[in-house]
Design a protein around this motif. Structure first.
Motif, PDB file in Angstrom:
ATOM      1  N   ASP A  80       0.927  -1.270  -0.071  1.00  0.00           N
ATOM      2  CA  ASP A  80       0.085   0.064   0.037  1.00  0.00           C
ATOM      3  C   ASP A  80       1.112   1.262  -0.063  1.00  0.00           C
ATOM      4  O   ASP A  80       0.567   2.142  -0.883  1.00  0.00           O
ATOM      5  N   PRO A  81       1.775   1.368   1.024  1.00  0.00           N
ATOM      6  CA  PRO A  81       2.716   2.712   0.813  1.00  0.00           C
ATOM      7  C   PRO A  81       3.667   2.508  -0.061  1.00  0.00           C
ATOM      8  O   PRO A  81       4.177   3.930  -0.383  1.00  0.00           O
ATOM      9  N   LEU A  82       4.296   1.549  -0.921  1.00  0.00           N
ATOM     10  CA  LEU A  82       5.233   1.659  -1.892  1.00  0.00           C
ATOM     11  C   LEU A  82       4.562   1.120  -3.104  1.00  0.00           C
ATOM     12  O   LEU A  82       4.075   0.216  -3.269  1.00  0.00           O
ATOM     13  N   PRO A  83       4.979   1.925  -4.189  1.00  0.00           N
ATOM     14  CA  PRO A  83       4.532   1.836  -5.533  1.00  0.00           C
ATOM     15  C   PRO A  83       5.573   0.577  -6.048  1.00  0.00           C
ATOM     16  O   PRO A  83       6.368   0.202  -5.675  1.00  0.00           O
ATOM     17  N   THR A  84       4.972  -0.063  -7.112  1.00  0.00           N
ATOM     18  CA  THR A  84       5.769  -1.180  -7.553  1.00  0.00           C
ATOM     19  C   THR A  84       7.105  -1.004  -8.270  1.00  0.00           C
ATOM     20  O   THR A  84       8.031  -1.610  -8.007  1.00  0.00           O
ATOM     21  N   ASP A  85       7.253   0.275  -8.737  1.00  0.00           N
ATOM     22  CA  ASP A  85       8.501   0.537  -9.128  1.00  0.00           C
ATOM     23  C   ASP A  85       9.726   0.608  -8.032  1.00  0.00           C
ATOM     24  O   ASP A  85      10.899   0.561  -8.205  1.00  0.00           O
ATOM     25  N   VAL A  86       9.082   1.190  -6.596  1.00  0.00           N
ATOM     26  CA  VAL A  86      10.117   1.112  -5.589  1.00  0.00           C
ATOM     27  C   VAL A  86      10.503  -0.335  -5.280  1.00  0.00           C
ATOM     28  O   VAL A  86      11.618  -0.735  -4.924  1.00  0.00           O
ATOM     29  N   THR A 109       9.108   4.782   6.180  1.00  0.00           N
ATOM     30  CA  THR A 109       9.600   6.072   5.820  1.00  0.00           C
ATOM     31  C   THR A 109       8.381   6.577   5.210  1.00  0.00           C
ATOM     32  O   THR A 109       7.987   7.691   5.297  1.00  0.00           O
ATOM     33  N   ALA A 110       7.577   5.573   4.334  1.00  0.00           N
ATOM     34  CA  ALA A 110       6.682   6.113   3.489  1.00  0.00           C
ATOM     35  C   ALA A 110       5.357   6.484   4.410  1.00  0.00           C
ATOM     36  O   ALA A 110       4.291   6.691   4.056  1.00  0.00           O
ATOM     37  N   GLY A 111       5.157   6.039   5.562  1.00  0.00           N
ATOM     38  CA  GLY A 111       4.273   6.052   6.521  1.00  0.00           C
ATOM     39  C   GLY A 111       3.241   5.109   6.690  1.00  0.00           C
ATOM     40  O   GLY A 111       2.085   5.077   6.954  1.00  0.00           O
ATOM     41  N   GLY A 112       3.800   3.905   6.410  1.00  0.00           N
ATOM     42  CA  GLY A 112       2.928   2.530   6.449  1.00  0.00           C
ATOM     43  C   GLY A 112       2.155   2.696   7.449  1.00  0.00           C
ATOM     44  O   GLY A 112       2.563   2.297   8.658  1.00  0.00           O
ATOM     45  N   PRO A 113       0.915   2.700   7.035  1.00  0.00           N
ATOM     46  CA  PRO A 113      -0.179   2.720   8.405  1.00  0.00           C
ATOM     47  C   PRO A 113      -0.667   1.503   8.863  1.00  0.00           C
ATOM     48  O   PRO A 113      -1.493   1.190   9.610  1.00  0.00           O
ATOM     49  N   ASP A 114      -0.043   0.210   8.228  1.00  0.00           N
ATOM     50  CA  ASP A 114      -0.758  -1.085   8.459  1.00  0.00           C
ATOM     51  C   ASP A 114       0.407  -1.721   8.792  1.00  0.00           C
ATOM     52  O   ASP A 114       1.796  -1.369   8.929  1.00  0.00           O
ATOM     53  N   ASN A 115       0.094  -3.086   9.440  1.00  0.00           N
ATOM     54  CA  ASN A 115       1.229  -4.110   9.679  1.00  0.00           C
ATOM     55  C   ASN A 115       2.065  -4.318   8.457  1.00  0.00           C
ATOM     56  O   ASN A 115       1.600  -4.498   7.435  1.00  0.00           O
ATOM     57  N   ILE A 116       3.370  -4.285   8.622  1.00  0.00           N
ATOM     58  CA  ILE A 116       4.281  -4.505   7.250  1.00  0.00           C
ATOM     59  C   ILE A 116       4.767  -5.956   7.639  1.00  0.00           C
ATOM     60  O   ILE A 116       5.951  -6.131   8.402  1.00  0.00           O
ATOM     61  N   THR A 117       4.484  -6.866   6.700  1.00  0.00           N
ATOM     62  CA  THR A 117       5.043  -8.194   6.926  1.00  0.00           C
ATOM     63  C   THR A 117       5.482  -8.618   5.657  1.00  0.00           C
ATOM     64  O   THR A 117       4.761  -8.550   4.682  1.00  0.00           O
TER      65      THR A 117
END
Length: 126
Positions: A80-86, A109-117
């Motif tokens: 969600d916070p990172l586009p495919t190109d990243v 850094t992009a403000g990930g608002p959810d669990n990042i797994t």
């Protein structure tokens, strides 16, 4: 899930399909996003979640595996916070463990608002 082969770009396994064999209520596609909107809080599919029996129809994709291929297995907390190109850039620039750390850091850094797994799985040779 996103996948990247040795020389391939990151691709997302689409979850926008209807599964009629599971009944008319199982649709894995939400409404169209507004311009500039990348995420939604709408749950489009879950495993279980009812008091009675309901068939579970997970998204399954078959792929030919080659030695050295890498697969990025992750939740929407990363995509969600990172586009495919990243995702693609980080996977190309860094080896397995370092790629996991750099992707996690980028999502935070992009403000990930959810669990990042996430996990990077490398297909080994014999």
């Amino acid at each position: 899930m996103a996948a990247a082969g040795q020389d391939a770009a990151v691709t997302h396994e689409s979850q926008r399909h209807q599964y009629p064999m599971c009944g008319p209520t199982v649709i894995a596609a939400g409404p169209p996003l507004e311009p500039g909107q990348r995420t939604t809080s709408l749950v489009t599919q879950c495993l279980g979640g009812t008091l009675g029996y309901r068939a579970i129809c997970p998204h399954v994709t078959a792929a030919v595996l080659s030695s050295g291929d890498r697969y990025l297995v992750c939740t929407d907390g990363l995509t969600d916070p990172l586009p495919t190109d990243v995702l693609d850039e980080v996977m190309r620039e860094h080896d397995d463990g370092r790629a996991v750390f750099e992707l996690w850091k980028a999502a935070i850094t992009a403000g990930g608002p959810d669990n990042i797994t996430l996990a990077v799985v490398r297909i080994g040779g014999e």
